[in-house]
Scaffold this motif. Structure first.
Motif, PDB file in Angstrom:
ATOM      1  N   VAL A 241       4.924  -9.555  -9.361  1.00  0.00           N
ATOM      2  CA  VAL A 241       4.966  -9.349  -8.132  1.00  0.00           C
ATOM      3  C   VAL A 241       6.099  -8.725  -7.480  1.00  0.00           C
ATOM      4  O   VAL A 241       5.977  -7.710  -6.607  1.00  0.00           O
ATOM      5  N   PHE A 242       7.327  -9.048  -8.235  1.00  0.00           N
ATOM      6  CA  PHE A 242       8.539  -8.194  -7.740  1.00  0.00           C
ATOM      7  C   PHE A 242       8.492  -6.653  -7.945  1.00  0.00           C
ATOM      8  O   PHE A 242       8.609  -5.991  -7.189  1.00  0.00           O
ATOM      9  N   ILE A 243       8.138  -6.383  -9.275  1.00  0.00           N
ATOM     10  CA  ILE A 243       8.081  -5.055  -9.698  1.00  0.00           C
ATOM     11  C   ILE A 243       6.767  -4.252  -8.812  1.00  0.00           C
ATOM     12  O   ILE A 243       7.139  -3.171  -8.557  1.00  0.00           O
TER      13      ILE A 243
ATOM     14  N   ASN B  68       7.374 -17.028 -15.258  1.00  0.00           N
ATOM     15  CA  ASN B  68       8.543 -15.951 -15.171  1.00  0.00           C
ATOM     16  C   ASN B  68       7.686 -14.728 -15.071  1.00  0.00           C
ATOM     17  O   ASN B  68       8.238 -13.643 -14.085  1.00  0.00           O
TER      18      ASN B  68
ATOM     19  N   ILE C  21       4.421  -9.731   2.051  1.00  0.00           N
ATOM     20  CA  ILE C  21       4.994 -11.040   1.982  1.00  0.00           C
ATOM     21  C   ILE C  21       4.326 -11.927   2.672  1.00  0.00           C
ATOM     22  O   ILE C  21       4.125 -13.079   2.453  1.00  0.00           O
TER      23      ILE C  21
ATOM     24  N   SER D 268       6.144  -5.000  -5.855  1.00  0.00           N
ATOM     25  CA  SER D 268       6.452  -4.862  -4.395  1.00  0.00           C
ATOM     26  C   SER D 268       7.467  -3.596  -4.167  1.00  0.00           C
ATOM     27  O   SER D 268       7.354  -2.754  -3.477  1.00  0.00           O
ATOM     28  N   ILE D 269       8.246  -3.657  -5.185  1.00  0.00           N
ATOM     29  CA  ILE D 269       9.474  -2.530  -5.415  1.00  0.00           C
ATOM     30  C   ILE D 269       8.489  -0.916  -5.399  1.00  0.00           C
ATOM     31  O   ILE D 269       8.840  -0.289  -4.860  1.00  0.00           O
TER      32      ILE D 269
ATOM     33  N   ILE E 194       6.039 -13.664 -11.536  1.00  0.00           N
ATOM     34  CA  ILE E 194       7.051 -13.641 -10.461  1.00  0.00           C
ATOM     35  C   ILE E 194       7.681 -12.288 -10.734  1.00  0.00           C
ATOM     36  O   ILE E 194       7.956 -11.576  -9.544  1.00  0.00           O
ATOM     37  N   LEU E 195       7.976 -11.996 -12.144  1.00  0.00           N
ATOM     38  CA  LEU E 195       8.332 -10.631 -12.235  1.00  0.00           C
ATOM     39  C   LEU E 195       7.640  -9.620 -11.821  1.00  0.00           C
ATOM     40  O   LEU E 195       7.757  -8.609 -11.397  1.00  0.00           O
TER      41      LEU E 195
ATOM     42  N   ILE F  82       5.730  -4.046   3.221  1.00  0.00           N
ATOM     43  CA  ILE F  82       6.265  -4.975   2.218  1.00  0.00           C
ATOM     44  C   ILE F  82       6.213  -6.425   3.027  1.00  0.00           C
ATOM     45  O   ILE F  82       5.981  -7.388   2.543  1.00  0.00           O
TER      46      ILE F  82
END
Length: 318
Positions: free
Chosen positions: A135-137, A129, A168, A139-140, A132-133, A164
């Motif tokens: 990598v998401f943060i 978890n 990806i 990217s933003i 994933i979090l 982005i």
């Protein structure tokens, strides 16, 4: 070289590679996850005497570990991975100590555990978890930064989104390569892999910004008669720098792979694949996505989708 004119070829190559990667990832056991993501125990065990891999597997099965993964490392040395082993409780020995003493007795060779590592299933789930979090943060944050950095050019948000998209693309390709390598070469995805992916994200975005920055400069100086010509000139201006930087870094990574220890091997493999893909995407993906978006070709490309897709899109618009 007309980079912009050949963009459809590179889009097609990337599309095929990403589809193959996605299929491999979606199949059962898409990634050969290490202990950090599945939970379990691993140990390096050395025997003072000759011990066959089959005898060791039989003994571990008798001890309640038929799931054990055994890899021979050298003469009398084995890497063993099992479910999470229990620690000692009170005066009772730990499960790994019981395994070592039992193997020494039954195999007639003194067993010594030189390395041991254990992760509980709950910690493994938390690791997934968090990965994933993160990598998401990341990217933003990259999207916001690029949009702000290119705020003086028209449509700066498109620069961020294009970067982005390339990011990806890189992550999916690296995951796909590791998925295939895990099936063929038993290559595992572990904590070092996550570190490598985050490093790749930074490198890919850095290389993309170099190209975008030159596009911004050339647009302000009105270099070229159109956006396609400007992007093509900008890529030609930066490609030698990108290739030289990437090749220099790849040579250093190859040297570490050949002469470094096995501890960082997975990290180096991720970097080697990621740098190759990141250099490719900064030239042939990010800038080309920006090109088709700015010129409106993106809408025309989606207009060539099969009829069912187009009909759905029109229905949604209606």
């Amino acid at each position: 070289m007309d980079f912009v004119g050949k963009r459809n070829w590179f889009f097609a190559i990337s599309f095929v590679v990403m589809v193959v990667s996605a299929v491999s990832l979606l199949l059962p056991n898409g990634l050969n996850a290490g202990l950090e993501f599945t939970g379990g125990s691993s140990m390096t065990m050395e025997f003072q005497g000759e011990v066959s891999q089959e005898d060791l597997r039989t003994q571990l099965a008798d001890l309640g570990h038929p799931e054990a993964v055994i890899q021979r490392l050298g003469d009398g040395s084995y890497f063993i991975r099992t479910r999470t082993l229990e620690e000692s409780q009170g005066d009772e020995p730990s499960e790994r100590e019981v395994i070592a003493s039992t193997l020494s007795t039954n195999l007639g060779a003194v067993a010594q555990i030189t390395e041991f590592f254990s992760v509980s299933p709950s910690i493994a789930t938390e690791t997934v978890n968090n990965a994933i979090l993160i990598v998401f943060i990341a990217s933003i944050a990259i999207l916001i930064y690029i949009t702000w950095a290119f705020r003086r050019v028209p449509s700066p948000f498109r620069y961020g989104v294009s970067a982005i998209v390339a990011l990806i693309h890189d992550v999916i390709v690296v995951l796909g390569v590791f998925s295939v390598a895990g099936r063929v070469f038993d290559l595992e995805v572990n904590a070092m892999f996550i570190s490598g992916v985050l490093t790749i994200i930074g490198y890919s975005v850095h290389d993309t910004i170099v190209v975008f920055d030159r596009i911004r400069e050339n647009l302000s100086r009105s270099v070229g008669r159109g956006l396609a010509t400007t992007i093509n000139i900008s890529i030609q201006d930066t490609i030698s720098r990108s290739l030289n930087t990437s090749l220099t870094l790849m040579f250093a990574i190859l040297a570490l792979l050949l002469f470094g220890g096995p501890t960082i091997q997975d990290f180096l493999i991720v970097l080697l694949i990621g740098i190759t893909v990141g250099t490719y995407s900064s030239i042939w993906i990010a800038s080309q996505v920006l090109m088709v978006w700015e010129t409106g070709d993106l809408g025309r490309m989606t207009g060539r989708l099969p009829i069912p897709f187009r009909s759905r899109r029109r229905s949604a618009a209606a």
